[in-house]
Design an enzyme around this catalytic site. Structure first.
Site, mmCIF file in Angstrom:
data_model
loop_
_atom_site.group_PDB
_atom_site.id
_atom_site.type_symbol
_atom_site.label_atom_id
_atom_site.label_comp_id
_atom_site.label_asym_id
_atom_site.label_seq_id
_atom_site.Cartn_x
_atom_site.Cartn_y
_atom_site.Cartn_z
ATOM 1 N N GLU A 56 0.846 -1.192 0.000
ATOM 2 C CA GLU A 56 0.000 0.000 0.000
ATOM 3 C C GLU A 56 0.885 1.246 0.000
ATOM 4 O O GLU A 56 1.822 1.343 0.768
ATOM 5 C CB GLU A 56 -0.885 -0.021 1.257
ATOM 6 C CG GLU A 56 -1.922 1.048 1.263
ATOM 7 C CD GLU A 56 -2.639 1.157 -0.068
ATOM 8 O OE1 GLU A 56 -3.361 0.231 -0.429
ATOM 9 O OE2 GLU A 56 -2.446 2.166 -0.786
ATOM 10 N N LYS A 103 8.328 -1.472 -2.585
ATOM 11 C CA LYS A 103 7.712 -0.734 -1.483
ATOM 12 C C LYS A 103 8.790 -0.134 -0.574
ATOM 13 O O LYS A 103 8.752 1.048 -0.230
ATOM 14 C CB LYS A 103 6.792 -1.680 -0.699
ATOM 15 C CG LYS A 103 6.271 -1.127 0.596
ATOM 16 C CD LYS A 103 5.293 0.016 0.396
ATOM 17 C CE LYS A 103 4.961 0.636 1.724
ATOM 18 N NZ LYS A 103 3.960 1.663 1.667
ATOM 19 N N CYS A 161 6.598 4.443 8.748
ATOM 20 C CA CYS A 161 7.207 3.693 7.639
ATOM 21 C C CYS A 161 8.660 4.035 7.318
ATOM 22 O O CYS A 161 9.481 3.143 7.150
ATOM 23 C CB CYS A 161 6.376 3.891 6.377
ATOM 24 S SG CYS A 161 4.848 2.982 6.434
HETATM 25 C C1 UDX Z 1 4.768 7.406 3.701
HETATM 26 C C2 UDX Z 1 4.745 7.304 2.169
HETATM 27 O O1 UDX Z 1 4.575 8.616 1.598
HETATM 28 C C3 UDX Z 1 3.609 6.376 1.726
HETATM 29 O O2 UDX Z 1 3.644 6.190 0.308
HETATM 30 C C4 UDX Z 1 3.765 5.026 2.417
HETATM 31 O O3 UDX Z 1 2.698 4.152 2.068
HETATM 32 C C5 UDX Z 1 3.808 5.196 3.924
HETATM 33 O O4 UDX Z 1 4.868 6.124 4.278
HETATM 34 P P1 UDX Z 1 3.384 8.779 5.520
HETATM 35 O O5 UDX Z 1 4.389 8.255 6.498
HETATM 36 O O6 UDX Z 1 1.942 8.686 5.853
HETATM 37 O O7 UDX Z 1 3.563 8.053 4.106
HETATM 38 O O8 UDX Z 1 3.680 10.348 5.290
HETATM 39 P P2 UDX Z 1 4.526 11.226 4.256
HETATM 40 O O9 UDX Z 1 3.630 12.228 3.666
HETATM 41 O O10 UDX Z 1 5.312 10.411 3.327
HETATM 42 O O11 UDX Z 1 5.518 12.018 5.251
HETATM 43 C C6 UDX Z 1 6.514 11.339 6.001
HETATM 44 C C7 UDX Z 1 7.326 12.321 6.817
HETATM 45 O O12 UDX Z 1 8.136 13.145 5.971
HETATM 46 C C8 UDX Z 1 6.459 13.299 7.643
HETATM 47 O O13 UDX Z 1 7.033 13.471 8.920
HETATM 48 C C9 UDX Z 1 6.520 14.593 6.848
HETATM 49 O O14 UDX Z 1 6.345 15.743 7.639
HETATM 50 C C10 UDX Z 1 7.931 14.508 6.286
HETATM 51 N N1 UDX Z 1 8.089 15.315 5.045
HETATM 52 C C11 UDX Z 1 7.439 14.942 3.912
HETATM 53 C C12 UDX Z 1 8.907 16.442 5.062
HETATM 54 O O15 UDX Z 1 9.508 16.788 6.094
HETATM 55 N N2 UDX Z 1 9.048 17.152 3.897
HETATM 56 C C13 UDX Z 1 8.418 16.813 2.744
HETATM 57 O O16 UDX Z 1 8.603 17.523 1.728
HETATM 58 C C14 UDX Z 1 7.580 15.673 2.746
#
Ligand code: UDX
Ligand code: ADP
Length: 484
Positions: A176, A231, A287
């Protein structure tokens, strides 16, 4: 939708999803919404969680996710059911999704790096025991490469030990890619769906479900191991981009460059793209760290030390960024924060979720508390009990703090419901999550009640400098250095 061209054993009617968490719950809700012909049972051992999924009041679902209440409202009690009846649901199912937790091992071989597969193994044993006829078993949780081999081996050996010739299994990997906060739109309109496996009929049976709302061109079929690795690789690449931009945020602060301008300038290059280039306090979530640790562990097990070192450095920058922010706060407040009150805005690992797993707020708050600060913490969605759990008892009450007076004194924290209260009598306020409500704060009014010289630390760059009108407060923005 009738699947006329399918052999009978691949006509899917009943689905069981084991694990009603951040992945299982939203994923099954969207499948139920898009496929009214399917009957979906989501099961979990956690009774409280299931009760919350069944609560009449849709604002009480166990997960906060924009749009989830509507999808659950459309389907629950019709073709989507939540229960603790694991065995019964497996028995009826033509297809079983495994969506359980796979945290990093905390002891034994691979401790601190490898995934703990005890919950996956226990699911595989349940499926082997209860399944009837032919069952397609699908890995939904993020798993180390080659886990499908473990699942297959358990399914087949349990089946053989019962001399049960009626049972047969096909194992697929269908990771996913949803991100929290945008889970429903990610599920409704994914960039791609990935299905890995060897059994072509099983692959097409699953693809057929997705084809109810996703065009076939977006459904990628691969072998099992490519799917499992893709993944891990996708999460590692995304995390690597965040660490890359965060490393440059420090560079900007030393040179006077502006990290948002740099992100825009490089992101407009189509080969680079503009996503995941926002500097912040470090990535969190369940993740990124776990998957990179997995990649590091697997690479080392395969004798690929250079590959392991490369990915490990992404995590090192992430830890360094969190420490760097904490040190910046302490040094700006004259190297001493003992007994000083600091407001914290945001505890979730990102906005639009109540999830705080691996949130940078945890490590930054713990370090500030260790230095003796008094924290007033606000988050619109993370519950007070969860913040308390994350920061543990040692910091949670004033009595404990007073007991330590005269010795090396650690701080304590309280959870505030109102944003404004985090400013009263505070020496600094630190924005750690990019919630919308923090973008529209009345700075001029709120900062009046702070202790001078007061500071706002904006680690997410949510404050528009032109909106920041305050006569008596300084602002530090990540990747921008000091502006008075
Ligand atoms: C992530 C992946 O995006 C997703 O595809 C996978 O299925 C699960 O892991 P998620 O952990 O829900 O999703 O959030 P994501 O939006 O990826 O952000 C992860 C972390 O990176 C957050 O703490 C966010 O604040 C940080 N981040 C993200 C940044 O600091 N800067 C960015 O530009 C993007
Ligand atoms: P994710 O973010 O991957 O969805 P969560 O921790 O939010 O992970 O959810 C995983 C869920 O799986 C938990 O609610 C947990 O109780 C459930 N679970 C774990 N093992 C089993 C099992 N053997 N049978 C049923 N449910 C399980």
């Amino acid at each position: 939708m009738v699947q006329e061209d399918y052999p009978r054993r691949f006509m899917i009617k009943n689905i069981c999803c084991i694990g009603a968490g951040y992945v299982g719950g939203p994923t099954m809700s969207v499948i139920a919404d898009r496929c009214p012909h399917l009957n979906i049972n989501v099961v979990d051992l956690n009774k409280k969680r299931i009760e919350a999924w069944n609560s009449k009041d849709l604002t009480k679902l166990p997960i906060f996710e924009p749009g989830l209440d509507e999808v659950v409202g459309n389907t629950r009690g019709k073709n989507l059911f939540f229960s603790t009846n694991v065995g019964e649901s497996i028995k009826k199912a033509d297809m079983v999704f495994i969506s359980v937790n796979t945290p990093t091992k905390s002891r034994g071989i691979g401790s601190g790096e490898a995934s703990d597969l005890r919950w996956v193994e226990s699911c595989a044993r349940d499926v082997a025991k209860y399944a009837e006829g032919h069952t397609i078993v699908i890995e939904k949780s993020t798993l180390p490469v080659k886990t499908a081999a473990t699942i297959k081996s358990i399914l087949n050996s349990v089946k053989n030990s019962f001399k049960d010739t009626e049972k047969s299994f096909a194992v697929l990997s269908n990771p996913e890619f949803l991100a929290e906060g945008t889970a429903i739109s990610d599920l409704e309109n994914p960039d791609r769906v990935l299905i890995g496996g060897e059994d072509q009929d099983a692959i097409e049976a699953l693809a057929n479900i997705y084809k109810s709302w996703i065009v076939d061109e977006k459904i990628i079929r691969t072998n099992l191991w490519s799917s499992e690795l893709s993944k891990l690789a996708a999460n590692a690449f995304l995390a690597q981009r965040v660490s890359s931009i965060n490393s440059l945020s420090a560079f900007c602060e030393e040179t006077g460059a502006n990290i948002d301008e740099v992100s825009k300038a490089i992101g407009l290059d189509k080969r680079i793209g503009d996503k995941f280039l926002k500097a912040g306090p470090g990535f969190g979530g369940s993740c990124f760290k776990k998957d990179i640790l997995n990649l590091v562990y697997l690479s080392r097990s395969l004798g690929l030390d250079e590959v392991a070192d490369y990915w490990e450095s992404v995590l090192q920058i992430n830890n360094w960024q969190q420490k760097r922010i904490y040190k910046k706060i302490v040094s700006t407040l004259f190297g001493n924060i003992s007994n000083k009150q600091i407001g914290i805005l945001g505890f979730a690992f990102k906005s639009n979720t109540n999830d705080f797993r691996e949130s940078p707020a945890i490590s930054i708050c713990r370090d500030l508390l260790e230095e003796g600060a008094i924290l007033k913490i606000h988050d619109p969605k993370v519950e007070a009990k969860d913040i308390e759990k994350a920061l543990e008892n040692e910091f949670s009450d004033i009595d404990n703090c007073n007991n330590k007076k005269g010795r090396d004194q650690c701080g304590y924290f309280v959870v505030e419901k109102e944003i404004e209260k985090t400013f009263y009598d505070s020496h600094a306020v630190v924005i750690l999550t990019e919630w919308e409500e923090y973008k529209i704060i009345d700075w001029e009014n709120f900062t009046k009640n702070m202790i001078a010289p007061s500071w706002i630390f904006d680690t997410r760059n949510v404050i528009d400098q032109s909106d920041f009108k305050s006569n008596n407060c300084n602002i530090w923005k990540i990747g921008n250095g000091i502006k008075n």
